[in-house]
Design an enzyme around this catalytic site. Structure first.
Site, PDB file in Angstrom:
ATOM      1  N   ASP A   9      24.238 -22.398   7.007  1.00 24.79           N
ATOM      2  CA  ASP A   9      24.869 -23.024   5.853  1.00 24.79           C
ATOM      3  C   ASP A   9      23.805 -23.115   4.761  1.00 24.79           C
ATOM      4  O   ASP A   9      22.602 -23.147   5.056  1.00 24.79           O
ATOM      5  CB  ASP A   9      25.367 -24.423   6.243  1.00 24.79           C
ATOM      6  CG  ASP A   9      25.880 -25.206   5.063  1.00 24.79           C
ATOM      7  OD1 ASP A   9      26.728 -24.684   4.326  1.00 24.79           O
ATOM      8  OD2 ASP A   9      25.410 -26.338   4.867  1.00 24.79           O
ATOM      9  N   ASP A  11      24.073 -25.247   1.394  1.00 23.81           N
ATOM     10  CA  ASP A  11      23.903 -26.536   0.721  1.00 23.81           C
ATOM     11  C   ASP A  11      23.662 -27.669   1.705  1.00 23.81           C
ATOM     12  O   ASP A  11      24.414 -27.868   2.662  1.00 23.81           O
ATOM     13  CB  ASP A  11      25.142 -26.840  -0.134  1.00 23.81           C
ATOM     14  CG  ASP A  11      25.210 -25.924  -1.346  1.00 23.81           C
ATOM     15  OD1 ASP A  11      24.155 -25.652  -1.937  1.00 23.81           O
ATOM     16  OD2 ASP A  11      26.324 -25.480  -1.700  1.00 23.81           O
TER      17      ASP A  11
END
Length: 228
Positions: A9, A11
């Site tokens: 991922d 953010d």
């Protein structure tokens, strides 16, 4: 280490989105003659989170989300600012405002020596690509897969299926995703049938159905955990 395919991922896992978001929101308001007070920013975060949750359920499109979050918060505070113009200004600033999570650079470099590092994100494609380019992580990232390009968002297993096609000699048993969100990253991994590592810097409880294979509170713990 049994893993060769590393999905990350972006953010709040590799990049500190919270810091970038605050700076970009303030920059946007200043360009329209306003100030980003705590109440205004808190209302924006609430409306934004609600709309992203709707997007992940397929209830709203990303183009509508980009503008609607600003329309809602401007209406709440009686601000006469064009939400479409505000959205464009905010996204331009966000693409240039990059803050790394501590340990992100060393982690990506280390894992790129073992296999391939890919990024999967529900974020806006051109913004995320520019942010990775500005982050200095690009040398170690083999590909970036976005929900915008795929047409499906985490935790939908179809998005994971789309992303892993980018790996060379893909092996499901040698794949792991690292992410901070139980409801998107870890639950998505569970549904797709791959291992997962929950990056949990705040040491939050896990009250839901998502079941991470590993859990860490700092990125510098990940290599050792994955190596067993």
């Amino acid at each position: 280490m049994k893993y060769r395919h590393f999905l990350f991922d972006l953010d709040d896992t590799l990049l500190d989105f919270g810091a970038s978001e605050r700076l970009s929101f303030a920059t946007m308001l200043q360009s329209f003659g306003g100030e980003a007070g705590p109440a205004l920013f808190a209302d924006y975060q609430r409306e934004n989170a609600q709309l992203w949750a709707q997007f992940e359920r397929g209830a709203i499109g990303k183009d509508a989300l980009k503008v609607e979050r600003f329309r809602r918060v401007f209406d709440l505070h009686g601000l006469a600012i064009d939400p479409a113009a505000a959205s464009a200004c905010y996204l331009e600033s966000l693409a240039e405002t990059v803050v790394l999570v501590d340990g992100a650079r060393a982690l990506c470099e280390a894992l790129a020596q073992v296999g391939e590092v890919g990024v999967i994100t529900n974020g806006i494609e051109y913004v995320q690509s520019k942010r990775i380019g500005s982050s200095g992580l690009g040398d170690w990232i083999a590909f970036v897969s976005t929900s915008e390009a795929c047409g499906h968002a985490k935790p939908d297993a179809r998005f994971f299926e789309y992303a892993v096609r980018n790996f060379r000699d893909y092996d499901r048993s040698a794949t792991v995703i690292v992410g901070d969100r139980l409801d998107a990253d870890i639950l998505g991994a569970n549904r797709f049938g791959i291992d997962s590592c929950w990056y949990n810097p705040l040491r939050l409880d896990n009250p839901g159905e998502a079941a991470p294979t590993y859990e860490v509170s700092h990125l510098d713990q990940i290599v050792a955990r994955l190596a067993g």
